[in-house]
Design a protein around this motif. Structure first.
Motif, PDB file in Angstrom:
ATOM      1  N   HIS A  83       0.823  -1.208   0.000  1.00  0.00           N
ATOM      2  CA  HIS A  83       0.000   0.000   0.000  1.00  0.00           C
ATOM      3  C   HIS A  83       0.858   1.259   0.000  1.00  0.00           C
ATOM      4  O   HIS A  83       0.330   2.374   0.074  1.00  0.00           O
ATOM      5  CB  HIS A  83      -0.940   0.015   1.216  1.00  0.00           C
ATOM      6  CG  HIS A  83      -0.232   0.058   2.533  1.00  0.00           C
ATOM      7  ND1 HIS A  83       0.249  -1.078   3.141  1.00  0.00           N
ATOM      8  CD2 HIS A  83       0.087   1.090   3.354  1.00  0.00           C
ATOM      9  CE1 HIS A  83       0.828  -0.748   4.287  1.00  0.00           C
ATOM     10  NE2 HIS A  83       0.746   0.569   4.437  1.00  0.00           N
ATOM     11  N   LYS A  84       2.187   1.062  -0.119  1.00  0.00           N
ATOM     12  CA  LYS A  84       3.100   2.205  -0.118  1.00  0.00           C
ATOM     13  C   LYS A  84       4.417   1.773  -0.772  1.00  0.00           C
ATOM     14  O   LYS A  84       4.671   0.575  -0.963  1.00  0.00           O
ATOM     15  CB  LYS A  84       3.346   2.683   1.305  1.00  0.00           C
ATOM     16  CG  LYS A  84       3.972   1.629   2.207  1.00  0.00           C
ATOM     17  CD  LYS A  84       4.130   2.146   3.633  1.00  0.00           C
ATOM     18  CE  LYS A  84       4.768   1.075   4.530  1.00  0.00           C
ATOM     19  NZ  LYS A  84       4.935   1.560   5.927  1.00  0.00           N
ATOM     20  N   PRO A  85       5.275   2.751  -1.132  1.00  0.00           N
ATOM     21  CA  PRO A  85       6.576   2.395  -1.712  1.00  0.00           C
ATOM     22  C   PRO A  85       7.455   1.623  -0.735  1.00  0.00           C
ATOM     23  O   PRO A  85       7.215   1.590   0.472  1.00  0.00           O
ATOM     24  CB  PRO A  85       7.189   3.769  -2.049  1.00  0.00           C
ATOM     25  CG  PRO A  85       6.043   4.730  -2.083  1.00  0.00           C
ATOM     26  CD  PRO A  85       5.042   4.206  -1.088  1.00  0.00           C
ATOM     27  N   GLU A 114       7.275   2.416  -8.552  1.00  0.00           N
ATOM     28  CA  GLU A 114       8.442   3.055  -7.924  1.00  0.00           C
ATOM     29  C   GLU A 114       9.648   2.800  -8.827  1.00  0.00           C
ATOM     30  O   GLU A 114       9.634   1.867  -9.640  1.00  0.00           O
ATOM     31  CB  GLU A 114       8.669   2.493  -6.518  1.00  0.00           C
ATOM     32  CG  GLU A 114       8.688   0.985  -6.427  1.00  0.00           C
ATOM     33  CD  GLU A 114       8.541   0.483  -4.979  1.00  0.00           C
ATOM     34  OE1 GLU A 114       8.798   1.263  -4.047  1.00  0.00           O
ATOM     35  OE2 GLU A 114       8.158  -0.687  -4.801  1.00  0.00           O
ATOM     36  N   PRO A 115      10.682   3.617  -8.736  1.00  0.00           N
ATOM     37  CA  PRO A 115      11.772   3.536  -9.707  1.00  0.00           C
ATOM     38  C   PRO A 115      12.454   2.182  -9.802  1.00  0.00           C
ATOM     39  O   PRO A 115      12.929   1.799 -10.875  1.00  0.00           O
ATOM     40  CB  PRO A 115      12.746   4.622  -9.207  1.00  0.00           C
ATOM     41  CG  PRO A 115      11.887   5.606  -8.493  1.00  0.00           C
ATOM     42  CD  PRO A 115      10.815   4.771  -7.830  1.00  0.00           C
ATOM     43  N   SER A 119      13.505  -3.877 -11.324  1.00  0.00           N
ATOM     44  CA  SER A 119      14.596  -4.740 -10.870  1.00  0.00           C
ATOM     45  C   SER A 119      14.089  -5.830  -9.939  1.00  0.00           C
ATOM     46  O   SER A 119      14.475  -7.001 -10.072  1.00  0.00           O
ATOM     47  CB  SER A 119      15.689  -3.911 -10.189  1.00  0.00           C
ATOM     48  OG  SER A 119      15.196  -3.267  -9.018  1.00  0.00           O
ATOM     49  N   TYR A 120      13.203  -5.492  -8.995  1.00  0.00           N
ATOM     50  CA  TYR A 120      12.755  -6.555  -8.088  1.00  0.00           C
ATOM     51  C   TYR A 120      11.722  -7.457  -8.732  1.00  0.00           C
ATOM     52  O   TYR A 120      11.596  -8.625  -8.342  1.00  0.00           O
ATOM     53  CB  TYR A 120      12.306  -6.010  -6.727  1.00  0.00           C
ATOM     54  CG  TYR A 120      11.100  -5.098  -6.676  1.00  0.00           C
ATOM     55  CD1 TYR A 120       9.818  -5.568  -6.956  1.00  0.00           C
ATOM     56  CD2 TYR A 120      11.230  -3.771  -6.292  1.00  0.00           C
ATOM     57  CE1 TYR A 120       8.707  -4.735  -6.878  1.00  0.00           C
ATOM     58  CE2 TYR A 120      10.131  -2.938  -6.205  1.00  0.00           C
ATOM     59  CZ  TYR A 120       8.870  -3.422  -6.504  1.00  0.00           C
ATOM     60  OH  TYR A 120       7.764  -2.606  -6.428  1.00  0.00           O
ATOM     61  N   LEU A 148       5.393   1.910 -14.079  1.00  0.00           N
ATOM     62  CA  LEU A 148       5.026   0.497 -14.232  1.00  0.00           C
ATOM     63  C   LEU A 148       5.219  -0.008 -15.659  1.00  0.00           C
ATOM     64  O   LEU A 148       5.103  -1.213 -15.896  1.00  0.00           O
ATOM     65  CB  LEU A 148       3.567   0.277 -13.804  1.00  0.00           C
ATOM     66  CG  LEU A 148       3.295   0.348 -12.310  1.00  0.00           C
ATOM     67  CD1 LEU A 148       1.804   0.135 -12.032  1.00  0.00           C
ATOM     68  CD2 LEU A 148       4.124  -0.673 -11.539  1.00  0.00           C
ATOM     69  N   ASP A 149       5.512   0.859 -16.608  1.00  0.00           N
ATOM     70  CA  ASP A 149       5.677   0.402 -17.992  1.00  0.00           C
ATOM     71  C   ASP A 149       6.707  -0.724 -18.118  1.00  0.00           C
ATOM     72  O   ASP A 149       6.439  -1.729 -18.792  1.00  0.00           O
ATOM     73  CB  ASP A 149       6.064   1.576 -18.897  1.00  0.00           C
ATOM     74  CG  ASP A 149       4.889   2.472 -19.241  1.00  0.00           C
ATOM     75  OD1 ASP A 149       3.749   2.147 -18.825  1.00  0.00           O
ATOM     76  OD2 ASP A 149       5.092   3.496 -19.912  1.00  0.00           O
ATOM     77  N   PRO A 150       7.892  -0.610 -17.483  1.00  0.00           N
ATOM     78  CA  PRO A 150       8.851  -1.724 -17.598  1.00  0.00           C
ATOM     79  C   PRO A 150       8.329  -3.011 -16.980  1.00  0.00           C
ATOM     80  O   PRO A 150       8.652  -4.108 -17.460  1.00  0.00           O
ATOM     81  CB  PRO A 150      10.083  -1.208 -16.848  1.00  0.00           C
ATOM     82  CG  PRO A 150       9.919   0.257 -16.755  1.00  0.00           C
ATOM     83  CD  PRO A 150       8.449   0.510 -16.710  1.00  0.00           C
ATOM     84  N   VAL A 151       7.523  -2.893 -15.928  1.00  0.00           N
ATOM     85  CA  VAL A 151       6.959  -4.078 -15.270  1.00  0.00           C
ATOM     86  C   VAL A 151       5.957  -4.763 -16.188  1.00  0.00           C
ATOM     87  O   VAL A 151       6.012  -5.983 -16.405  1.00  0.00           O
ATOM     88  CB  VAL A 151       6.300  -3.685 -13.937  1.00  0.00           C
ATOM     89  CG1 VAL A 151       5.512  -4.863 -13.356  1.00  0.00           C
ATOM     90  CG2 VAL A 151       7.352  -3.202 -12.946  1.00  0.00           C
TER      91      VAL A 151
END
Length: 294
Positions: A83-85, A114-115, A119-120, A148-151
């Motif tokens: 619910h948060k970064p 988030e930036p 990676s994760y 979120l585009d890369p995700v």
């Protein structure tokens, strides 16, 4: 129903359909401290809930696992959501450990705009994640957030499904409803999404998205239950499309966070009278095919 009643009913249901078990794509297992905060929010009938919502299966983790297995659930998920970064990567570490010690759980992961999300998420995919969870309502984010585009691109390429709560039930959020996620699908048309709760209450609109995009599926979580029908009834006029999408609807329960017995989640599917083969597909075969479960 008592748990014993459920166990007997579900065993008879599986036997009648010749199923080796039930696959539940919408169950919640979380770190204990997180789950207890979720339960406290339900107890308070917070604004994202909007009504009294008793938790039917409030118990320790091992008891909940035994309950699912006694009900004949052969595979399930551990849907977590931040619910948060700076929370998602930690949740993914927990779900990876949980999947390692719980072989009947599909290794689940999550993300947040988030930036460092790419990676994760890539690390979770590399470690064997088979399904992701996104919760637009609780996260309070737009699914089209550029972060979120890369995700989305990574998950589209990997063809790993995302169980996404993007409908406006039980209470609308700033970015819920069909249009925000439709915008994502226009850019990532092969993205494998499982729309939670059949998109409650925008059922027709999310069925429209399933018509437009072959990799969009829907889960049955809480739809048609007495609890949900009192607040967001599924429209009778859409029953024909339930038959049309027999191969893209998956069973989900929301266990343990449900205000009714587990067996009721299956009983309401039988009440639709869509036939035994529809039930076989929804309760087992579709998920078995999607996740490669023999």
């Amino acid at each position: 129903m008592t748990d014993a009643d459920d166990t007997g009913y579900l065993a008879a249901f599986r036997d009648e359909l010749g199923l080796p078990g039930i696959i539940d794509v919408h169950t919640h297992f979380m770190p204990d401290q997180v789950l207890r905060k979720v339960w406290a929010y339900f107890d308070s009938a917070g604004p994202l809930i909007g009504r009294s919502w008793p938790i039917a299966y409030r118990a320790d983790e091992q008891v909940r696992l035994k309950t699912l297995r006694d009900f004949g659930v052969r595979a399930f998920t551990a849907l977590v959501y931040p619910h948060k970064p700076d929370m998602a990567a930690w949740l993914n570490e927990w779900t990876a450990e949980f999947a390692a010690r719980t072989p009947d759980c599909l290794h689940t992961a999550t993300f947040f705009p988030e930036p460092h999300a790419e990676s994760y998420v890539a690390a979770a995919v590399e470690s064997g994640a088979r399904v992701f969870k996104a919760h637009v309502q609780v996260g309070g984010y737009h699914p089209g957030d550029p972060l979120l585009d890369p995700v989305w691109g990574l998950l589209e390429d990997a063809q790993i499904p995302v169980v996404i709560h993007c409908g406006s039930g039980p209470a609308p959020g700033t970015h819920t409803g069909p249009e925000p996620i439709a915008g994502v699908l226009r850019r990532f048309p092969r993205l494998p999404l499982i729309v939670a709760h059949m998109g409650t209450p925008e059922f027709a609109e999310f069925l429209d998205l399933a018509e437009a995009y072959a990799n969009v599926r829907l889960d049955t979580t809480m739809v048609w239950t007495d609890f949900s029908e009192a607040d967001a009834p599924f429209p009778i006029r859409e029953h024909g499309r339930l038959r049309s999408f027999a191969d893209r609807i998956l069973f989900g329960s929301d266990f343990p966070n449900i205000p009714h017995s587990y067996g009721h989640s299956i009983q309401v599917l039988e009440r639709l009278e869509l036939g035994e083969d529809w039930l076989r597909q929804v309760c087992y075969r579709n998920a078995a095919t999607l996740f490669g479960i023999e």
